[in-house]
Design a protein around this motif. Sequence first.
Motif, PDB file in Angstrom:
ATOM      1  N   THR A 196      -2.539  -6.210   3.652  1.00 59.45           N
ATOM      2  CA  THR A 196      -1.369  -4.840   3.018  1.00 59.45           C
ATOM      3  C   THR A 196       0.053  -4.980   3.715  1.00 59.45           C
ATOM      4  O   THR A 196       0.245  -6.303   3.942  1.00 59.45           O
ATOM      5  CB  THR A 196      -2.333  -4.469   4.207  1.00 59.45           C
ATOM      6  N   GLY A 197       0.941  -5.004   2.462  1.00 61.90           N
ATOM      7  CA  GLY A 197       2.587  -4.965   2.788  1.00 61.90           C
ATOM      8  C   GLY A 197       2.317  -5.701   1.516  1.00 61.90           C
ATOM      9  O   GLY A 197       3.681  -5.787   1.277  1.00 61.90           O
ATOM     10  N   GLU A 198       2.171  -6.002   0.387  1.00 61.35           N
ATOM     11  CA  GLU A 198       2.184  -6.628  -0.491  1.00 61.35           C
ATOM     12  C   GLU A 198       2.488  -6.000  -1.604  1.00 61.35           C
ATOM     13  O   GLU A 198       1.784  -5.132  -1.857  1.00 61.35           O
ATOM     14  CB  GLU A 198       1.430  -8.316  -0.947  1.00 61.35           C
ATOM     15  N   ILE A 199       3.432  -6.501  -2.363  1.00 58.33           N
ATOM     16  CA  ILE A 199       3.615  -5.555  -3.720  1.00 58.33           C
ATOM     17  C   ILE A 199       3.166  -5.876  -4.610  1.00 58.33           C
ATOM     18  O   ILE A 199       3.019  -7.024  -5.052  1.00 58.33           O
ATOM     19  CB  ILE A 199       5.275  -5.213  -4.199  1.00 58.33           C
ATOM     20  N   LEU A 200       2.406  -5.478  -5.110  1.00 57.01           N
ATOM     21  CA  LEU A 200       1.599  -5.503  -6.993  1.00 57.01           C
ATOM     22  C   LEU A 200       2.068  -5.080  -8.086  1.00 57.01           C
ATOM     23  O   LEU A 200       2.760  -3.768  -7.550  1.00 57.01           O
ATOM     24  CB  LEU A 200      -0.006  -5.348  -6.718  1.00 57.01           C
ATOM     25  N   ASP A 201       2.812  -5.950  -9.287  1.00 58.51           N
ATOM     26  CA  ASP A 201       3.472  -5.249 -10.743  1.00 58.51           C
ATOM     27  C   ASP A 201       2.162  -4.736 -10.640  1.00 58.51           C
ATOM     28  O   ASP A 201       0.101  -4.493 -10.627  1.00 58.51           O
ATOM     29  CB  ASP A 201       4.194  -6.636 -11.330  1.00 58.51           C
ATOM     30  N   GLU A 202       2.345  -3.340 -11.995  1.00 60.89           N
ATOM     31  CA  GLU A 202       1.127  -2.471 -12.409  1.00 60.89           C
ATOM     32  C   GLU A 202       0.030  -3.516 -13.109  1.00 60.89           C
ATOM     33  O   GLU A 202      -1.292  -3.232 -12.871  1.00 60.89           O
ATOM     34  CB  GLU A 202       1.828  -1.835 -13.560  1.00 60.89           C
ATOM     35  N   ARG A 203       0.000  -4.084 -14.068  1.00 61.16           N
ATOM     36  CA  ARG A 203      -0.564  -5.498 -14.250  1.00 61.16           C
ATOM     37  C   ARG A 203      -1.592  -6.270 -13.400  1.00 61.16           C
ATOM     38  O   ARG A 203      -2.744  -6.535 -13.888  1.00 61.16           O
ATOM     39  CB  ARG A 203       0.261  -6.939 -15.429  1.00 61.16           C
ATOM     40  N   GLY A 235     -12.255  11.872 -11.497  1.00 60.24           N
ATOM     41  CA  GLY A 235     -11.290  12.719 -10.555  1.00 60.24           C
ATOM     42  C   GLY A 235      -9.992  11.409 -10.332  1.00 60.24           C
ATOM     43  O   GLY A 235      -9.884  10.527 -11.257  1.00 60.24           O
ATOM     44  N   MET A 236     -10.161  10.745  -9.544  1.00 58.61           N
ATOM     45  CA  MET A 236      -9.478   9.887  -8.606  1.00 58.61           C
ATOM     46  C   MET A 236     -10.490   8.703  -7.903  1.00 58.61           C
ATOM     47  O   MET A 236     -11.108   8.752  -7.367  1.00 58.61           O
ATOM     48  CB  MET A 236      -8.629   9.712  -7.799  1.00 58.61           C
ATOM     49  N   LEU A 237      -9.559   7.594  -7.910  1.00 57.18           N
ATOM     50  CA  LEU A 237     -10.373   6.213  -7.704  1.00 57.18           C
ATOM     51  C   LEU A 237      -9.465   5.948  -6.155  1.00 57.18           C
ATOM     52  O   LEU A 237      -8.062   5.263  -6.915  1.00 57.18           O
ATOM     53  CB  LEU A 237     -11.159   5.237  -8.670  1.00 57.18           C
ATOM     54  N   ILE A 238      -9.467   5.366  -5.631  1.00 59.76           N
ATOM     55  CA  ILE A 238      -8.375   4.787  -4.656  1.00 59.76           C
ATOM     56  C   ILE A 238      -9.248   3.216  -3.953  1.00 59.76           C
ATOM     57  O   ILE A 238     -10.552   3.053  -3.180  1.00 59.76           O
ATOM     58  CB  ILE A 238      -8.355   5.419  -3.182  1.00 59.76           C
ATOM     59  N   ILE A 239      -9.041   2.547  -4.572  1.00 65.87           N
ATOM     60  CA  ILE A 239      -9.330   0.682  -3.766  1.00 65.87           C
ATOM     61  C   ILE A 239      -8.268   0.784  -2.799  1.00 65.87           C
ATOM     62  O   ILE A 239      -7.296   0.333  -3.026  1.00 65.87           O
ATOM     63  CB  ILE A 239      -9.206  -0.005  -4.841  1.00 65.87           C
ATOM     64  N   ASN A 240      -9.152  -0.634  -1.709  1.00 68.87           N
ATOM     65  CA  ASN A 240      -8.490  -1.145  -0.759  1.00 68.87           C
ATOM     66  C   ASN A 240      -7.864  -2.593  -1.211  1.00 68.87           C
ATOM     67  O   ASN A 240      -8.896  -3.615  -1.289  1.00 68.87           O
ATOM     68  CB  ASN A 240      -9.122  -1.188   0.649  1.00 68.87           C
ATOM     69  N   GLN A 241      -7.040  -2.613  -1.358  1.00 70.32           N
ATOM     70  CA  GLN A 241      -6.736  -3.725  -2.880  1.00 70.32           C
ATOM     71  C   GLN A 241      -6.885  -4.954  -1.276  1.00 70.32           C
ATOM     72  O   GLN A 241      -7.748  -5.949  -1.874  1.00 70.32           O
ATOM     73  CB  GLN A 241      -4.881  -3.626  -2.879  1.00 70.32           C
ATOM     74  N   SER A 242      -6.874  -5.524  -0.532  1.00 69.87           N
ATOM     75  CA  SER A 242      -7.035  -6.290   0.662  1.00 69.87           C
ATOM     76  C   SER A 242      -8.887  -6.982   0.544  1.00 69.87           C
ATOM     77  O   SER A 242      -8.923  -7.885   0.011  1.00 69.87           O
ATOM     78  CB  SER A 242      -6.540  -6.156   1.834  1.00 69.87           C
ATOM     79  N   ARG A 243      -9.474  -5.864   0.533  1.00 69.86           N
ATOM     80  CA  ARG A 243     -10.532  -5.891   0.634  1.00 69.86           C
ATOM     81  C   ARG A 243     -11.080  -6.351  -0.709  1.00 69.86           C
ATOM     82  O   ARG A 243     -12.496  -6.831  -0.595  1.00 69.86           O
ATOM     83  CB  ARG A 243     -11.724  -3.923   1.189  1.00 69.86           C
ATOM     84  N   ALA A 244     -10.527  -5.202  -2.155  1.00 66.26           N
ATOM     85  CA  ALA A 244     -10.757  -6.037  -2.888  1.00 66.26           C
ATOM     86  C   ALA A 244     -10.863  -7.097  -3.757  1.00 66.26           C
ATOM     87  O   ALA A 244     -11.714  -7.520  -4.191  1.00 66.26           O
ATOM     88  CB  ALA A 244      -9.940  -4.812  -4.102  1.00 66.26           C
ATOM     89  N   HIS A 245     -10.286  -7.761  -3.419  1.00 68.21           N
ATOM     90  CA  HIS A 245      -9.370  -9.263  -3.742  1.00 68.21           C
ATOM     91  C   HIS A 245     -10.156 -10.642  -2.947  1.00 68.21           C
ATOM     92  O   HIS A 245     -10.531 -10.980  -3.048  1.00 68.21           O
ATOM     93  CB  HIS A 245      -7.848  -9.362  -3.096  1.00 68.21           C
ATOM     94  N   GLN A 246     -10.584  -9.761  -1.361  1.00 65.30           N
ATOM     95  CA  GLN A 246     -11.611 -10.382  -1.070  1.00 65.30           C
ATOM     96  C   GLN A 246     -13.128 -10.626  -1.489  1.00 65.30           C
ATOM     97  O   GLN A 246     -13.392 -11.254  -1.571  1.00 65.30           O
ATOM     98  CB  GLN A 246     -11.938 -10.076   0.269  1.00 65.30           C
ATOM     99  N   LEU A 274      -0.254   2.818  -3.662  1.00 67.99           N
ATOM    100  CA  LEU A 274       0.209   3.632  -2.834  1.00 67.99           C
ATOM    101  C   LEU A 274       0.401   2.954  -0.836  1.00 67.99           C
ATOM    102  O   LEU A 274      -0.134   2.346  -1.051  1.00 67.99           O
ATOM    103  CB  LEU A 274      -1.039   4.515  -2.597  1.00 67.99           C
ATOM    104  N   ARG A 275       1.603   3.145  -0.867  1.00 67.24           N
ATOM    105  CA  ARG A 275       1.995   2.588   0.642  1.00 67.24           C
ATOM    106  C   ARG A 275       1.423   1.369   0.755  1.00 67.24           C
ATOM    107  O   ARG A 275       1.535   0.265   1.804  1.00 67.24           O
ATOM    108  CB  ARG A 275       1.017   3.259   0.853  1.00 67.24           C
ATOM    109  N   LYS A 276       2.359  -0.173   0.067  1.00 67.27           N
ATOM    110  CA  LYS A 276       1.451  -1.170  -0.461  1.00 67.27           C
ATOM    111  C   LYS A 276      -0.069  -1.891   0.201  1.00 67.27           C
ATOM    112  O   LYS A 276      -0.427  -2.749   0.384  1.00 67.27           O
ATOM    113  CB  LYS A 276       2.567  -1.771   0.117  1.00 67.27           C
TER     114      LYS A 276
END
Length: 613
Positions: free
Chosen positions: A568-575, A446-457, A434-436
């Motif tokens: 934030t802003g980097e595109i990740l594929d589904e895998r 229900g639904m899980l929303i993950i901050n990709q940058s913080r999670a990778h950190q 969602l919005r890179k």
Amino acid sequence: MADIIRLLPDHVANQIAAGEVVQRPASVVKELLENAIDAQSTDIKLIVKDGGKTLIQVVDNGIGMSDTDARLSFERHATSKIQKAEDLFNLHTKGFRGEALASIAAIAHVEMMTRTEDEEVGTHIKIEGSKIISQEVAVVPKGTSMMVKNLFFNIPARRNFLKSDQVEFRHITDEFHRVALAHPQISFSFYNNGSDVFNLPGNDFKKRIVQIFGRKTNEKLVPINEDTNVVRISGYIQKPEFAKKSRGEQFFFANNRFIKSPYLHHAVLGAFEGLIKPGTHPGYFICLEVDPATIDINIHPTKTEVKFDDEHTLYAYLKSTIKHSLGQFNVAPSLDFEKDQNLETPYNFKDKAVSMPGISVDADFNPFQKSRTAKAVGYSKQPNAQGWENMYQGLERKVPNRESSILEMESEGFNSSIFDGTETQDTVTTTFQLRKKYIVSTIKSGMLIINQSRAHQRVLYEGFLKNITIKEAVSQQLLFPLTLNFTHGEISILREIKESLCAVGFVFGDITHETVEIKGVPVVVTESEVQMVMEQLISDFQMEALEDSFSQVDMLAKTLSKTLSVKTGEILDERSQLGLVNDLFACKESALSPFNKRTYITLTENDIDRKFI
């Protein structure tokens, strides 16, 4: 009622004053070096041991002191620099408050050896905690030698607050840089634990900068120069492409005195606006010469915080001077007003009247005519549109309706389990970005929303901590070793954390006073990221100045995870999205990033239902 107010003993008053003047060994270095400069020295030696805790010695070849002056110099408020209050507004020297030597002698073992040029013998004084142990005649060279031993020996609480030898040495080096840059005409030598650190012969300002910060600094510098009736501005700024994440190479000097001025620093940043990346800092070495009556340097005991009478004018002059230099030396982009010859009016058309251009239209033009020739050669043209249908042969393929296809796809993905609460065993976890910035995934509730940058950190942080602890990091060898250039202070930081970096996966070659050779890097670090990673590490260690092993390892892991994580802003594929989700929940602390910020939130079915009420 009995009287309760009484005068403090001199040794207690001196210890209180020492708390303001002497905060750490670097404070002693600053005061002693400034005294040596005021003594008209041309050659100054600085010797320290154990980060200045065991020994700080400054030897100069200045004018020296008589036996009476030598004894009197350790009294509070005894100075040769001022005689009346008005002299405070016409200062041309460094030390003038008369507190430094008295404060230092109150908290250390001090030895002074001094001799003037006119005398055949000199004076040797020993003081411990403000108490004079001895004063005797001695054969000493011209000038003054000050030895400060066992700093804070009588104040154990203050001594316990001192950092490690490496950290204190870094602060001493910073203070040495400031004094040596302010007086490039004086020769300086610096020795630490018996080894040479700097040997700086007297030179001009630019060469002194290069002597301290390395040969590569020469190509980074852009000169600035402006002379007005308010201030004379001179010095050098670094080109925008060399801006760093650390703020180390930033120096202001007012009347040959190092100062700190956030207000003028903002003027420099304003001049560089739009030329450097966000989060980076430009380097500069700026000298300001103003009338001593327009500057107050007595607002703080350390004399690094000053106040100018007309700061707004200084701000405007400094900003415009830097902008002018950036444009003058083609560092900043500028408009090119050179004439384009293609837009010039030809000479033959100079006096010709303006007329509307004529447009000729071929009314008999037919693109479907089988054979046609140019009308200009006099052939007649027979209009013939026969056979035009052949152009559309093969294009009878039916084009599906885009809207209906989209609706069809959405209906195929319909799943009623969210409404009836039933889930099949064959349900596969799906994710989308969602919005890179966020990774959204379905869960049972229900639904899980993950901050990709913080999670990778978080994932990288725990991985680096594990590698440093068990020392089993995988390293990839570089085909061609990288050679990176740093200043002497930055090299000392890298030496300090080298062992931890090797545990992460870095492989080092030769390390000199100015360069670092890197032969291998961790698997998660690309070759193009090495310079950025090293600069970020140095910046963080300079800001925090942590010395114990646990803090060093923790900071190293945090810095690497912050620098190398997905942004934030980097595109990740589904895998990659699914892999990040699985790695996050395999961590020991998946809910928080290394910087104690939430990595994910959940939205239950009830939360979603409430939005539709």
